[in-house]
Design a protein around this motif. Structure first.
Motif, short mmCIF file in Angstrom:
data_model
loop_
_atom_site.label_atom_id
_atom_site.label_comp_id
_atom_site.label_asym_id
_atom_site.label_seq_id
_atom_site.Cartn_x
_atom_site.Cartn_y
_atom_site.Cartn_z
N SER A 198 43.96 33.30 35.37
CA SER A 198 43.44 33.86 36.73
C SER A 198 43.73 32.86 37.82
N HIS A 267 47.82 36.09 36.27
CA HIS A 267 47.38 37.14 37.14
C HIS A 267 47.15 35.99 38.42
N ASP A 268 47.55 36.42 39.67
CA ASP A 268 47.43 35.80 40.85
C ASP A 268 46.23 36.14 41.15
N GLU A 269 45.62 37.30 40.80
CA GLU A 269 44.25 37.56 41.58
C GLU A 269 43.28 36.68 40.85
N LYS A 270 42.23 36.35 41.73
CA LYS A 270 41.10 35.54 41.31
C LYS A 270 40.16 36.31 40.59
N LEU A 281 38.83 40.93 37.97
CA LEU A 281 39.79 40.39 38.76
C LEU A 281 39.53 40.93 40.21
N ALA A 282 40.23 40.39 41.27
CA ALA A 282 40.13 40.91 42.52
C ALA A 282 40.74 42.34 42.79
N ASP A 283 41.78 42.64 42.01
CA ASP A 283 42.36 43.70 42.10
C ASP A 283 41.54 44.96 41.29
#
Length: 377
Positions: A198, A267-270, A281-283
């Motif tokens: 992440s 995953h680009d989301e933090k 995750l942020a999404d």
């Protein structure tokens, strides 16, 4: 402790016996200036030994020497963390540097044009100069919501991670895509764990930093850029500095292609919270994992210095390691202190040389003032 406190006078106190502190000691000894190095570890080099087992330096041995002593390996060898720890220990021994191990500094207080340095074992040292060389690895940075994760999920900060044998059976979430996050995720995936990573990377080197001829041919150009171009004197360096301090450096050994090839799910989301005991995750994605490794870096901690010396970014306010507000206070090993190499072994000697030159100049001025006062008397 018997309740008594002793006070010792020493011209310069260096705090930290890593590559930065030892380099300062080398230059102080060469200049004939009295000093002592205080270090919290039991052995010189333990901060390198106390990392994950497979850790290797991100530069070959040719670039891993401190001033006055070559790293004892072929120039193309990529040292392990333990080898670097042993090298630092041998370095301190070769130059008979006055290192006091198992000596934790609790407080540095500016007083009367100098400092009082207090240690955990009750010793007080009166010094004219203090060099803080504690490096960037202070307090592991773990988000507060980690405490809400189900206790059945194994959690480790990268500081405590050693090898995949520590992990429970099942998927692994690695939080943070910088050097340690990439290295650990790659290792976990190759050990047979489904591995999720992440966070966004901060870019990556154009060449693969590995034990290959191509890497060896390309490394001199990388070294030149890190040492001479990426500095506070250039526009590109000044743009890089806050990003490196905030987010870390570009990927070096393990790059995005390597992670993808190993099957790491990126995953680009933090990772921003917890739902029903699972990291999210942020999404909004909820991750059903058995392990979480926080490769989220460290928080700088200079609270032991009893003076307002920290800037908005949490790092000391300094100009090439010199405090502009507290005379006699210096820093080494700060990320991007002068160049990208400031936080690496390869940059320790140059930064230390510059700082010790300023200490020598200050000592020279003091001697001149004392001589003038004696004549006047």
């Amino acid at each position: 402790m018997d309740g008594t406190t002793t006070t010792e006078r020493i011209d310069t106190v260096v705090i930290g016996a890593g590559q930065a502190g030892l380099s300062a000691g080398y230059h102080l000894a060469k200049a004939g200036l009295p000093f002592v190095i205080l270090d919290a570890d039991a052995r010189v080099g333990d901060h390198w030994r106390d990392r994950w087992d497979s850790l290797k330096l991100y530069s070959p041995a040719r670039y891993d020497s401190l001033p006055g002593m070559r790293f004892p390996a072929p120039s193309s060898h990529w040292p392990t963390g333990r080898e670097m720890g042993d090298y630092l220990e041998a370095y301190a021994r070769k130059f008979d540097l006055p290192v006091r191990s198992v000596t934790r500094v609790d407080r540095v207080e500016p007083v009367d044009g100098g400092f009082v340095v207090s240690t955990a074992d009750g010793v007080r040292l009166a010094a004219r100069q203090v060099v803080v060389a504690t490096g960037p690895f202070h307090r592991p940075n773990i988000p507060a919501f980690a405490g809400d994760i189900d206790p059945s999920i194994r959690q480790l900060h990268s500081h405590a991670y050693r090898n995949p044998a520590q992990l429970r059976d099942g998927p692994v979430l690695v939080v943070g895509l910088s050097h340690s996050g990439a290295d650990i995720a790659f290792e976990a995936a190759n050990a047979g764990h489904r591995t999720i990573l992440s966070g966004k990377s901060n870019g990556q080197m154009p060449i693969r930093v590995t034990d290959t001829k191509r890497a060896m041919l390309g490394w001199p150009f990388v070294q030149f850029f890190f040492r001479h171009v990426a500095t506070i004197r250039t526009p590109v360096g000044r743009r890089m500095r806050p990003e490196i301090r905030r987010h870390g450096g570009p990927l070096l050994r393990v790059r995005l292609q390597d992670l993808d090839k190993a099957g790491v799910e990126r995953h680009d989301e933090k990772t921003v919270g917890v739902k029903d005991g699972r990291p999210t995750l942020a999404d909004g994605t909820v991750l059903d994992v058995a392990n979480v490794i926080w490769a989220t870096g460290y928080r700088p901690d200079y609270g032991f210095v009893a003076a307002p010396i920290v800037g908005d970014d949490g790092w000391p306010v300094e100009v090439r390691g010199i405090s502009p507000t507290v005379p006699g206070l210096y820093f080494l090993g700060v990320p991007f202190q002068y160049a990208f190499t400031s936080m690496l072994v390869t940059g320790a000697g140059r930064d230390a040389s510059y700082v010790v030159d300023r200490i020598a100049e200050r000592a020279s001025v003091t001697r001149s003032e004392r001589a003038t006062a004696t004549v006047a008397a």
